[in-house]
Design a protein around this motif. Structure first.
Motif, mmCIF file in Angstrom:
data_model
loop_
_atom_site.group_PDB
_atom_site.id
_atom_site.type_symbol
_atom_site.label_atom_id
_atom_site.label_comp_id
_atom_site.label_asym_id
_atom_site.label_seq_id
_atom_site.Cartn_x
_atom_site.Cartn_y
_atom_site.Cartn_z
ATOM 1 N N ARG A 188 0.834 -1.198 0.000
ATOM 2 C CA ARG A 188 0.000 0.000 0.000
ATOM 3 C C ARG A 188 0.870 1.250 0.000
ATOM 4 N N ARG A 189 0.482 2.220 -0.817
ATOM 5 C CA ARG A 189 1.326 3.402 -0.958
ATOM 6 C C ARG A 189 1.397 4.212 0.337
ATOM 7 N N ASP A 190 0.299 4.226 1.122
ATOM 8 C CA ASP A 190 0.328 5.006 2.366
ATOM 9 C C ASP A 190 1.289 4.380 3.368
ATOM 10 N N PHE A 191 1.384 3.053 3.387
ATOM 11 C CA PHE A 191 2.323 2.387 4.282
ATOM 12 C C PHE A 191 3.759 2.673 3.862
ATOM 13 N N ARG A 201 2.048 6.052 10.660
ATOM 14 C CA ARG A 201 0.758 6.714 10.438
ATOM 15 C C ARG A 201 -0.236 5.761 9.788
ATOM 16 N N ALA A 202 0.234 4.936 8.866
ATOM 17 C CA ALA A 202 -0.645 3.989 8.182
ATOM 18 C C ALA A 202 -1.244 2.986 9.155
ATOM 19 N N ILE A 214 -10.145 4.325 1.066
ATOM 20 C CA ILE A 214 -10.195 5.776 0.859
ATOM 21 C C ILE A 214 -9.654 6.491 2.089
ATOM 22 N N TYR A 215 -10.052 6.035 3.273
ATOM 23 C CA TYR A 215 -9.565 6.643 4.509
ATOM 24 C C TYR A 215 -8.063 6.450 4.670
ATOM 25 N N PRO A 248 -6.196 3.661 -6.643
ATOM 26 C CA PRO A 248 -5.442 4.839 -7.096
ATOM 27 C C PRO A 248 -5.274 4.937 -8.609
ATOM 28 N N GLU A 249 -5.152 3.788 -9.290
ATOM 29 C CA GLU A 249 -4.965 3.848 -10.744
ATOM 30 C C GLU A 249 -6.212 4.404 -11.436
#
Length: 278
Positions: A7-10, A16-17, A56-57, A64-65
């Protein structure tokens, strides 16, 4: 674990992720009411407890793509159709991108999800969106709709299919019927209808101007609706489309061997004279 690592947020911030994932779970323990979350473009939507809402959260977009394709493709004044709008992730994004001179037409048949979709559109006061509590299909009719505990998996019940899920009757219509009195061409159709993508396409063969499409490819979902993956891809090609892969940054012609082993992805169908983004 691998899914989390991808996951990009991780990748951008592991602590934070993880904290956001913990808070997502804690929040729903204390309240079942829909939650307002912010997307990566700054827009707000309302979501219920669902896998797509969680994504989304966590990362600002469930796919995302797909979001990046809308960001790249849609321009002010364009017309966008959202088939399987769910809680409005792409409806709201498109409304911002096409602006007051553009149009968004969203279709969502599940009553509770439709109510949340309506709340999402109202949040930022969009007036360029038309909401339709109906499914796009290959006929103007009423269909059995299966309600799943995971809202994004709810779908039209295929003929001769039995199951233990709750079902309701919902209105369904051809996009051709809906658009027959419109004075503007459709620029882009997004379709995510849990395997009934071919039915949506069969209901839109009369459109005079060929729109672009971005649709979910899932051989398992197609099979549940009685379709084969080759039938879906072939139907687009028969209508004069070329199929493309979009990786979030660039578009490339689809090679069908790329789909081997892939359970779910999104494919872009473009008119044959399209050469990709400059």
């Amino acid at each position: 674990m691998k899914q989390l690592l991808d996951r990009r947020d991780f990748q951008q911030g592991p602590v934070r992720a993880i904290a956001k994932r913990l808070w997502w779970r804690v929040r729903w323990r204390f309240s079942k009411k829909p939650w307002i979350v912010r997307m990566d473009d700054g827009s707000r939507i309302v979501t219920h407890k669902s896998g797509s809402g969680a994504l989304i959260y966590y990362q600002g977009a469930s796919e995302p793509e797909t979001s990046s394709f809308l960001d790249r493709f849609l321009k002010p004044g364009m017309v966008f159709v959202d088939a399987g709008a769910h809680v409005g992730e792409y409806t709201v994004r498109a409304a911002r991108l096409v602006g007051p001179s553009g149009q968004v037409h969203a279709f969502e048949p599940a009553p509770e999800t439709f109510d949340i979709l309506r709340q999402s559109v109202k949040l930022d006061g969009y007036t360029n969106v038309r909401l339709n509590r109906a499914a796009l299909y290959d006929a103007d009719t009423t269909v059995e709709f299966r309600i799943d505990e995971q809202p994004t998996l709810s779908s039209i019940l295929a003929e001769n299919t039995e199951g233990d899920k709750e079902t309701i009757k919902v209105p369904a219509m051809r996009l051709d019927t809906y658009w027959r009195v419109a004075s503007r061409p459709i620029d882009l159709v997004k379709v995510d209808v849990e395997g009934a993508e071919l039915d949506v396409l069969h209901g839109a063969t009369g459109l005079l101007a060929r729109p672009f499409w971005i649709f979910e490819y899932s051989s398992d979902n197609y099979a549940q609706q009685g379709h084969q993956a080759a039938d879906v891809l072939g139907a687009f090609r028969d209508l004069g489309y070329e199929l493309w892969r979009w990786d979030g940054k660039r578009a490339s012609p689809l090679l069908e061997q790329e789909l081997r082993g892939i359970t779910s992805t999104n494919i872009v169908a473009a008119p044959r004279d399209w050469q990709g983004f400059a």
